[in-house]
Motif scaffolding. Structure first.
Motif, PDB file in Angstrom:
ATOM      1  N   LEU A  24       2.954   7.548 -18.164  1.00 40.00           N
ATOM      2  CA  LEU A  24       2.645   6.414 -17.484  1.00 40.00           C
ATOM      3  C   LEU A  24       3.716   5.130 -17.494  1.00 40.00           C
ATOM      4  O   LEU A  24       3.697   4.021 -17.800  1.00 40.00           O
ATOM      5  CB  LEU A  24       1.349   5.537 -17.996  1.00 40.00           C
ATOM      6  N   PHE A  25       5.169   5.643 -17.211  1.00 40.79           N
ATOM      7  CA  PHE A  25       5.975   4.830 -17.017  1.00 40.79           C
ATOM      8  C   PHE A  25       5.864   3.867 -15.799  1.00 40.79           C
ATOM      9  O   PHE A  25       6.132   3.018 -15.662  1.00 40.79           O
ATOM     10  CB  PHE A  25       7.610   5.260 -16.989  1.00 40.79           C
ATOM     11  N   TYR A  26       5.614   4.676 -14.629  1.00 42.19           N
ATOM     12  CA  TYR A  26       5.143   4.175 -13.444  1.00 42.19           C
ATOM     13  C   TYR A  26       4.036   5.207 -12.708  1.00 42.19           C
ATOM     14  O   TYR A  26       4.024   6.120 -13.100  1.00 42.19           O
ATOM     15  CB  TYR A  26       6.228   3.996 -12.772  1.00 42.19           C
ATOM     16  N   THR A  27       3.369   4.572 -11.849  1.00 45.57           N
ATOM     17  CA  THR A  27       2.300   5.498 -10.915  1.00 45.57           C
ATOM     18  C   THR A  27       2.367   4.837  -9.531  1.00 45.57           C
ATOM     19  O   THR A  27       2.530   3.657  -9.282  1.00 45.57           O
ATOM     20  CB  THR A  27       0.808   5.373 -11.569  1.00 45.57           C
ATOM     21  N   PRO A  28       1.980   5.500  -8.515  1.00 46.77           N
ATOM     22  CA  PRO A  28       1.811   5.154  -7.138  1.00 46.77           C
ATOM     23  C   PRO A  28       0.835   3.962  -7.157  1.00 46.77           C
ATOM     24  O   PRO A  28      -0.341   4.300  -7.735  1.00 46.77           O
ATOM     25  CB  PRO A  28       1.622   6.361  -6.377  1.00 46.77           C
ATOM     26  N   SER A  29       1.002   2.873  -6.391  1.00 50.74           N
ATOM     27  CA  SER A  29      -0.020   1.778  -6.245  1.00 50.74           C
ATOM     28  C   SER A  29      -1.058   2.507  -5.383  1.00 50.74           C
ATOM     29  O   SER A  29      -0.831   3.263  -4.414  1.00 50.74           O
ATOM     30  CB  SER A  29       0.773   0.765  -5.586  1.00 50.74           C
ATOM     31  N   PHE A  30      -2.373   1.823  -5.571  1.00 45.41           N
ATOM     32  CA  PHE A  30      -3.368   2.002  -4.678  1.00 45.41           C
ATOM     33  C   PHE A  30      -3.809   3.723  -4.723  1.00 45.41           C
ATOM     34  O   PHE A  30      -4.030   4.184  -3.550  1.00 45.41           O
ATOM     35  CB  PHE A  30      -3.277   1.384  -3.314  1.00 45.41           C
ATOM     36  N   GLU A  31      -3.484   4.499  -5.645  1.00 45.07           N
ATOM     37  CA  GLU A  31      -3.545   5.912  -5.644  1.00 45.07           C
ATOM     38  C   GLU A  31      -4.931   6.445  -5.073  1.00 45.07           C
ATOM     39  O   GLU A  31      -5.144   7.212  -4.289  1.00 45.07           O
ATOM     40  CB  GLU A  31      -2.757   6.460  -6.969  1.00 45.07           C
ATOM     41  N   SER A  37       3.307   4.226   0.632  1.00 42.48           N
ATOM     42  CA  SER A  37       4.692   4.607   0.326  1.00 42.48           C
ATOM     43  C   SER A  37       5.304   3.540   0.236  1.00 42.48           C
ATOM     44  O   SER A  37       5.142   2.529   0.953  1.00 42.48           O
ATOM     45  CB  SER A  37       5.241   5.683   1.667  1.00 42.48           C
ATOM     46  N   GLY A  38       6.247   3.658  -0.866  1.00 43.66           N
ATOM     47  CA  GLY A  38       7.299   2.521  -1.272  1.00 43.66           C
ATOM     48  C   GLY A  38       6.582   1.421  -2.281  1.00 43.66           C
ATOM     49  O   GLY A  38       7.325   0.586  -2.357  1.00 43.66           O
ATOM     50  N   LEU A  39       5.522   1.649  -2.433  1.00 47.62           N
ATOM     51  CA  LEU A  39       4.935   0.857  -3.529  1.00 47.62           C
ATOM     52  C   LEU A  39       4.522   1.469  -4.747  1.00 47.62           C
ATOM     53  O   LEU A  39       3.592   2.702  -4.778  1.00 47.62           O
ATOM     54  CB  LEU A  39       3.512   0.121  -2.796  1.00 47.62           C
ATOM     55  N   GLY A 260      11.180   8.071  -4.676  1.00 42.84           N
ATOM     56  CA  GLY A 260      10.555   7.237  -5.840  1.00 42.84           C
ATOM     57  C   GLY A 260      10.961   5.930  -5.908  1.00 42.84           C
ATOM     58  O   GLY A 260      10.942   5.063  -4.740  1.00 42.84           O
ATOM     59  N   LEU A 261      11.557   5.490  -7.042  1.00 48.35           N
ATOM     60  CA  LEU A 261      11.649   4.178  -7.365  1.00 48.35           C
ATOM     61  C   LEU A 261      12.957   3.552  -6.757  1.00 48.35           C
ATOM     62  O   LEU A 261      13.291   2.358  -6.695  1.00 48.35           O
ATOM     63  CB  LEU A 261      11.678   4.075  -8.840  1.00 48.35           C
ATOM     64  N   LEU A 262      13.570   4.625  -6.253  1.00 48.96           N
ATOM     65  CA  LEU A 262      14.933   4.184  -5.595  1.00 48.96           C
ATOM     66  C   LEU A 262      14.905   3.504  -4.268  1.00 48.96           C
ATOM     67  O   LEU A 262      15.631   2.789  -3.810  1.00 48.96           O
ATOM     68  CB  LEU A 262      15.757   5.303  -5.354  1.00 48.96           C
ATOM     69  N   ARG A 263      13.723   3.711  -3.343  1.00 45.93           N
ATOM     70  CA  ARG A 263      13.839   3.056  -2.202  1.00 45.93           C
ATOM     71  C   ARG A 263      12.283   2.568  -2.054  1.00 45.93           C
ATOM     72  O   ARG A 263      11.459   3.391  -1.588  1.00 45.93           O
ATOM     73  CB  ARG A 263      14.260   3.854  -0.998  1.00 45.93           C
TER      74      ARG A 263
END
Length: 657
Positions: A24-31, A37-39, A260-263
């Motif tokens: 859980l470092f990060y996860t897609p928003s509104f999964e 995409s991009g959030l 992923g987190l790059l764009r």
């Protein structure tokens, strides 16, 4: 692009991404709604790591450079960004498949297709290439992107490589020509694509209930700093140079978010605006401190030649030769490298790339990007631009606000100049409604032209000057209407608009590159991933591990946890039923650098073992000495190597399995 870990292993992106999402470092928003995409949302370890990166940034720049930090609003009126040029120029090139409606970012499409063809060529020539692995949904299987195995002519390979080296320098028309020349179509369907068109990246909105004040979510934090310049100058007691800093969210409506987190479309930025006197050659008082820092530089001429070969040289030499425009720009390039190294970025995967003409921002005089090598290739993570006096000039012209510096000269300046004066009593009746336009044209005459016109006026009794939109574009003025003569004056004060050097940090990109650079697996046990974050920025600093659930351990664990928190060291307890080795292993994935084991000897003599994440070696000592060692390591005062030399090694019970 194949990359390796710090131990020389082939980097496995799928393995790392599995760790990041599982931990859980990060996860897609509104999964649960399918995602957007991009959030992305950051989880507990991701939030802690990001906070620690920002804290390190604040200490390295804001505190050490005595900067003035501001927090400006994210909502920006249309007029502000129209004046700054963002409404007209803040855009990327996109192309559309008219049949499927699919949208592509043109430069990324050209880049992906040509790189794919080069990989196919390498495979056809029998050269080993590494396929990129991706996690497919919940199944841990690798999907290999199909590469058509075709051997290319040598001149075609060279042309592709040169095009890729210059990919950031092409405008929309040139990208369209490249797509046509190299027969680039929709990779999925093979369908034709429409020519590239500009797409503005800003999110538009309206301010207020009546929606009559259009605005945008800011694409950068810089404009708020420029608009508060005069107040910051007053706060700084009119002293120059000085720097402001801002950390906050910015928004860009990316055409096709990827990697992923790059764009992403919403991201954290940390930006500095260093205001400097242009008359002083943009010198920096602390440049001597960094002049010997060696940087890997990729200049624009090398890129335009079709190469990506870097030159390593001290920043002092780069500034002296004119490769880097000035000392202040060079100073910040060196300081950027020092910061990135401090937080754990691999120096061998860092380079500074100079912007080429077409990619240069509309305001920039010179610009270098700190790029970090990841499994996605070289990624821009920090931009360092000389914005000249553009922003303050355009906002001052639009609003009339005095966005300038006024200072008393150390010595009065004697100035000789040609002064043109008009007789306003005769001027108005002569030119009527065009009077102001003609007067403005007179005021705009250069000193050289005024000197020449003074001779014409003396010899012929009249002059002719260009005045657009009046008559035939020229206006004749007699000696009864205007006089031009040389006069002397003494100037005691000086007014100037500062130039700005702007280092701009994408925290999310630095976050991801740092994670990649820190990830590795133990030899012979590739299932055990390790994130070797420096202790100063690790999400959690210490893991407390009781040997078992024996009740005698609980008060010791509680006391240790309280004592560590009291000295500012974050820690967590893992008292699960798993073996100690497994408990340490899963916290190695979280990047926890240190671990304390509480065992039966701890109950007897109040001594504890301290474990190092990377080496798995341990020392044993008293509670006081262990806590002091932890505090020193976390604050960067000591390294594990230094601590392990002064505290007794623990060679007893094997705790790893």
């Amino acid at each position: 692009m194949a990359t390796t870990t710090k131990t020389g292993q082939a980097f496995d992106r799928a393995s790392l991404e599995s760790v990041l999402k599982r931990r859980l470092f990060y996860t897609p928003s509104f999964e649960i709604y399918g995602g957007v995409s991009g959030l992305y949302d950051y989880g507990p370890p991701g939030c802690a790591l990001q906070t620690n990166i920002v804290d390190a940034w604040r200490k390295h720049f804001v505190l050490e450079e005595d900067m003035l930090e501001v927090d400006c609003t994210m909502l920006t009126p249309h007029e502000v960004l129209k004046t700054s040029g963002h409404v007209d120029k803040f855009a990327d090139w996109m192309c559309k498949d008219p049949k499927t409606g699919e949208i592509f970012r043109a430069d990324h499409l050209v880049e992906d297709v040509l790189e794919s063809r080069l990989k196919g060529d390498k495979e056809a020539r029998g050269q080993k290439i590494e396929a990129k692995g991706e996690e497919d949904g919940k199944k841990k299987k690798k999907k290999v992107k199909e590469v058509k195995v075709v051997k290319l002519e040598d001149e075609v390979v060279k042309e592709y490589e040169e095009t890729l080296a210059k990919i950031d320098n092409y405008n929309g028309e040139e990208l369209g020509q490249l797509m046509k020349k190299h027969d680039i179509k929709n990779p999925a369907t093979g369908g034709d694509l429409q020519p590239p068109v500009a797409f503005n990246l800003m999110f538009s909105t309206s301010i207020g209930p009546s929606s009559n004040l259009p605005g945008y979510l800011r694409p950068e934090t810089a404009q708020g700093q420029f608009l508060t310049f005069q107040k910051l100058l007053e706060f700084n007691q009119q002293s120059m140079p000085f720097a402001s800093a801002s950390i906050g969210k910015s928004f860009r409506n990316e055409i096709s978010p990827r990697a992923g987190l790059l764009r992403v479309r919403e991201f954290l930025m940390a930006e500095i605006e260093h205001f400097v006197d242009p008359e002083g050659g943009k010198k920096h008082p602390r440049f001597e401190e960094v002049k010997d820092v060696e940087l890997a530089l990729l200049d624009r001429d090398v890129q335009l030649s079709g190469s990506t070969k870097v030159t390593r040289k001290p920043i002092g030499e780069a500034v002296a030769s004119g490769l880097v425009d000035n000392e202040t720009l060079g100073y910040f390039l060196a300081r950027i490298q020092q910061f990135l190294e401090k937080i754990g970025i691999d120096k061998t995967k860092l380079r500074f790339r100079q912007h080429m003409a077409n990619e240069m921002a509309h305001y920039a005089a010179d610009c270098w990007d700190a790029e970090l090598l990841t499994s996605y290739g070289w990624i821009e993570c920090v931009g360092c631009a000389d914005r000249s006096a553009y922003d303050l000039s355009v906002h001052a012209k639009k609003t009339g606000a005095p966005l300038m510096v006024r200072e008393i000269r150390k010595e009065p300046l004697q100035i000789e100049e040609w002064v043109a004066e008009i007789d306003k009593k005769k001027f108005g009746p002569k030119f009527k409604k065009d009077g102001k336009t003609v007067e403005t044209a007179v005021e705009a005459l250069s000193q050289e032209l005024r000197e020449k016109l003074s001779l014409d006026l003396k010899n012929e009794g009249k002059i002719s000057i260009a005045v657009p939109n009046v008559g035939d574009g020229k206006v004749e003025l007699g000696s009864d209407l205007i006089t031009i003569e040389k006069r002397s004056r003494v100037e005691h004060t000086r007014e100037y608009i500062p130039n700005v050097i702007e280092p701009s940090f994408g925290i999310g990109r630095i976050f991801y590159a740092l994670v990649e650079h820190s990830y590795w697996t133990r030899e012979g046990d590739e299932a055990r991933g390790v994130l070797s974050f420096p202790p100063t920025i690790a999400p959690t600093k210490v893991l407390l591990v009781p040997l078992s659930s024996h009740p005698d351990f609980k008060p010791l664990v509680k006391r240790l946890s309280h004592k560590l928190r009291a000295i500012g060291v974050s820690n967590r307890v893992d008292d699960s039923n798993a073996s100690i080795g497994k408990r340490y292993s899963r916290n190695d994935e979280l990047g926890t650098p240190l671990g304390i084991t509480v065992d039966f000897q701890s109950v007897q003599d109040n001594t504890f073992t301290l474990r190092d994440r990377d080496s798995t070696k341990q020392v044993r000592s008293t509670e006081e000495k262990i806590c002091t060692a932890i505090k020193n390591i976390v604050e960067g005062v000591e390294t594990w190597e230094q601590v392990s030399k002064r505290l007794p090694a623990f060679e007893g019970q094997q705790l790893e399995d």
